[in-house]
Enzyme design. Structure first.
Site, PDB file in Angstrom:
ATOM      1  N   ASP A  26      99.381  47.091 -15.186  1.00  0.00           N
ATOM      2  CA  ASP A  26     100.499  47.291 -14.171  1.00  0.00           C
ATOM      3  C   ASP A  26     100.037  48.391 -13.278  1.00  0.00           C
ATOM      4  OD1 ASP A  26     102.085  45.430 -15.540  1.00  0.00           O
ATOM      5  OD2 ASP A  26     103.338  46.750 -16.434  1.00  0.00           O
ATOM      6  N   LYS A  56     103.235  45.464 -10.045  1.00  0.00           N
ATOM      7  CA  LYS A  56     104.217  45.093  -9.241  1.00  0.00           C
ATOM      8  C   LYS A  56     104.925  46.175  -8.648  1.00  0.00           C
ATOM      9  CE  LYS A  56     106.005  41.609 -12.645  1.00  0.00           C
ATOM     10  NZ  LYS A  56     105.443  42.037 -13.865  1.00  0.00           N
ATOM     11  N   MET A  94     114.796  52.300 -12.726  1.00  0.00           N
ATOM     12  CA  MET A  94     114.461  51.554 -11.555  1.00  0.00           C
ATOM     13  C   MET A  94     115.773  51.777 -10.641  1.00  0.00           C
ATOM     14  SD  MET A  94     112.862  48.084 -13.067  1.00  0.00           S
ATOM     15  CE  MET A  94     113.453  48.281 -14.783  1.00  0.00           C
TER      16      MET A  94
END
Ligand code: SAM
Length: 263
Positions: free
Chosen positions: A37, A59, A173
């Site tokens: 990641d 991402k 997030m």
């Protein structure tokens, strides 16, 4: 026919390479392929053999360079070539890491696999800032939620349940949605003056912290213009935060008897 390879879903922790488990470090050091990641640090990736193939499937918010179903297929395909694959994920693979989806896919394809836990961002940030996630008299529990939702739809969270001031709330997030989150928490009864700690790039040399009231955190976080991942810890436990936890450590060390310091 090729022997079937194996996929290890490994938690890389929140950033500090020293927070890797021994098992994670050993597996990374033996990987033939590392599928990683974006948030996995360069120091952690450097533990892989020079000959290991490194594939970034990182991402970024609102940007998905490699769609999840392609990542799943890639893992199955690499294992089908007989390779030992380390699927390296930030934090813990099973906390907002889509590790469960990858495991489902590996199971369906009959690929041998194993999950190796990692220190989550919540644990890492809690330790590095000196703010416990539970504390007698301040928080009887902790809840992890995501401030990100699919295709930019409004957040669909249990606001009434989350607004419990007896429980610490950790928001992953949430940088883009902190206004919506704080407004909803306050309108569902969370005290507007509850302290919130925002941690940016926790456990790394670039770590930044910000403490604000719940009704002020969105504006203050915007002003801070954070670059990199941000985690919010909301709740009474934040009252234990000291501007410089190292100062507290130094104070305790200074109070120790001399023999204990020398030991
Ligand atoms: C896709 S989630 C992955 C979570 C990860 N699996 C875990 O167990 O912590 C990414 C989010 O984790 C949080 N995060 C990850 N690393 C962080 C760090 N070093 N400092 C602050 N927040 C972090 C941020 O909220 C970021 O947007």
């Amino acid at each position: 026919m090729n022997r079937l390879g194996r996929v290890f879903l490994v938690g890389a922790g929140p950033g500090d390479p020293e927070l890797l488990t021994l098992k994670a470090a050993r597996l990374i050091g033996r990987a033939e392929v590392v599928v990683h990641d974006r948030l996995v640090s360069a120091e952690v990736l450097a533990l892989a053999p020079a000959t290991a193939r490194r594939i970034s499937v990182g991402k970024a918010p609102k940007r998905h360079p490699v769609p999840q179903d392609q990542i799943n297929e890639m893992l199955v395909s690499l294992a089908g070539q007989g390779l030992t694959v380390v699927r390296l994920k930030g934090g813990d693979p099973y906390i907002f890491g889509r590790g469960g989806e990858e495991v489902e896919c590996l199971k369906a394809a009959g690929v041998p696999h194993e999950v190796v836990p990692g220190i989550s961002a919540a644990q890492g940030c809690s330790a590095s800032t000196g703010v416990p996630l539970t504390h007698r008299g301040l928080a009887t529990g902790v809840r992890y939620v995501t401030g990100h939702c699919r295709a930019d739809l409004p957040l669909d969270l249990d606001w009434a349940g989350m607004a419990d001031p007896e429980t610490t709330l950790v928001v992953y997030m949430g940088a883009a949605s902190i206004t919506e989150i704080s407004d909803n928490l306050i309108s569902h009864g969370m005290p507007a003056g509850l302290p919130v700690l925002a941690i940016n790039n926790g456990t790394t040399p670039a770590e930044r912290r910000l403490v604000a009231r719940l009704d002020d955190i969105a504006g203050r976080a915007r002003e801070a213009n954070f670059d990199g991942p941000v985690l919010f810890i909301v709740g009474r436990v934040v009252s234990l935060y000291e501007e410089c936890p190292d100062a507290a450590v130094a104070r305790i060390a200074a109070e120790l008897p001399r023999e204990a310091v020398d030991a």
